[in-house]
Enzyme design. Structure first.
Site, PDB file in Angstrom:
ATOM      1  CG  ASN A  40      43.352  -4.407 -27.047  1.00  0.00           C
ATOM      2  OD1 ASN A  40      43.047  -3.721 -28.007  1.00  0.00           O
ATOM      3  ND2 ASN A  40      42.894  -5.622 -26.862  1.00  0.00           N
ATOM      4  CB  ILE A  41      49.820  -3.589 -27.438  1.00  0.00           C
ATOM      5  CG1 ILE A  41      49.456  -2.189 -27.982  1.00  0.00           C
ATOM      6  CG2 ILE A  41      50.976  -4.206 -28.219  1.00  0.00           C
ATOM      7  CD1 ILE A  41      50.523  -1.124 -27.755  1.00  0.00           C
ATOM      8  CD  GLU A  42      45.085  -9.586 -27.201  1.00  0.00           C
ATOM      9  OE1 GLU A  42      45.206 -10.508 -28.029  1.00  0.00           O
ATOM     10  OE2 GLU A  42      44.020  -9.350 -26.579  1.00  0.00           O
ATOM     11  CB  CYS A  51      44.575  -2.385 -20.893  1.00  0.00           C
ATOM     12  SG  CYS A  51      44.241  -3.933 -20.057  1.00  0.00           S
ATOM     13  CD  GLU A  53      41.134   0.584 -20.494  1.00  0.00           C
ATOM     14  OE1 GLU A  53      41.880  -0.089 -21.224  1.00  0.00           O
ATOM     15  OE2 GLU A  53      40.139   0.111 -19.938  1.00  0.00           O
ATOM     16  CB  CYS A  84      41.557  -4.663 -16.178  1.00  0.00           C
ATOM     17  SG  CYS A  84      43.208  -3.947 -16.262  1.00  0.00           S
ATOM     18  CB  CYS A  87      43.262   0.049 -16.616  1.00  0.00           C
ATOM     19  SG  CYS A  87      44.182  -0.689 -17.992  1.00  0.00           S
TER      20      CYS A  87
HETATM   21  N1  THU Z   1      41.431  -4.910 -22.437  1.00  0.00           N
HETATM   22  C1  THU Z   1      41.654  -3.567 -22.576  1.00  0.00           C
HETATM   23  O1  THU Z   1      42.464  -3.146 -23.408  1.00  0.00           O
HETATM   24  N2  THU Z   1      40.954  -2.719 -21.788  1.00  0.00           N
HETATM   25  C2  THU Z   1      39.940  -3.097 -20.954  1.00  0.00           C
HETATM   26  O2  THU Z   1      39.325  -2.244 -20.337  1.00  0.00           O
HETATM   27  C3  THU Z   1      39.606  -4.515 -20.815  1.00  0.00           C
HETATM   28  C4  THU Z   1      40.549  -5.463 -21.439  1.00  0.00           C
HETATM   29  C5  THU Z   1      42.102  -5.839 -23.361  1.00  0.00           C
HETATM   30  C6  THU Z   1      43.187  -6.696 -22.790  1.00  0.00           C
HETATM   31  C7  THU Z   1      43.185  -7.855 -23.780  1.00  0.00           C
HETATM   32  O3  THU Z   1      43.967  -7.497 -24.898  1.00  0.00           O
HETATM   33  C8  THU Z   1      41.754  -7.969 -24.232  1.00  0.00           C
HETATM   34  O4  THU Z   1      41.153  -6.726 -23.908  1.00  0.00           O
HETATM   35  C9  THU Z   1      40.967  -9.097 -23.584  1.00  0.00           C
HETATM   36  O5  THU Z   1      41.082  -9.065 -22.208  1.00  0.00           O
END
Ligand code: THU
Length: 134
Positions: A40-42, A51, A53, A84, A87
């Site tokens: 995941n890259i915020e 996300c 995935e 989510c 995804c």
């Molecule tokens: N996130 C994912 O990367 N994959 C998931 O299946 C659930 C959520 C990430 C998004 C965000 O960076 C962090 O988790 C919290 O929601």
């Protein structure tokens, strides 16, 4: 699936999650057999987060692999982490049949893409495709 989970675990160490501190790793297998990983890259603009995935899937597709077979995802969640909604839609697009969800505690759960997104919108809903429209 064991190899895919191992790759997802390693990808998780690259997660960029300074806001949520929720670190997620994913790995997807292409029809060629090759594995693509993602985290995941915020972003300071929270809504732009990608996300793990989708990072893995987009890496595969951008390398020319549009037929994918399986995906693994892992996070430090109480239960195996559930992809989510966004995804799930992307997972459904590229032929992935099997999704393994895991947590860092060693719990896993394997489901089909169809189970993740029943009645999902797909290319068959677009005009000019096979599906009957009334
Ligand atoms: N996130 C994912 O990367 N994959 C998931 O299946 C659930 C959520 C990430 C998004 C965000 O960076 C962090 O988790 C919290 O929601």
């Amino acid at each position: 699936m064991e190899e895919l989970l191992k790759a997802a675990k390693l990808a998780r160490t690259k997660a960029y999650a300074p806001y949520s501190h929720f670190f997620v790793g994913a790995a997807v297998r292409g029809a060629s057999g090759k594995i693509y990983t993602g985290c995941n890259i915020e972003n300071a603009s929270y809504g732009l987060t990608n996300c793990a995935e989708r990072t893995a899937i987009f890496k595969a597709v951008s390398e020319g692999e549009t037929q994918l077979t399986a995906l693994a995802v892992i996070a430090d969640s109480p239960e195996p982490v559930a992809p989510c909604g966004a995804c799930r839609q992307v997972i459904a697009e590229f032929g992935i049949t099997t999704v393994l969800m895991a947590n860092t505690g060693g719990k896993t759960c394997t489901v089909s893409s169809e189970q993740l997104l029943p009645w999902g919108f797909s290319k068959t809903d677009l005009p000019g495709k096979d599906k009957h429209h009334e």
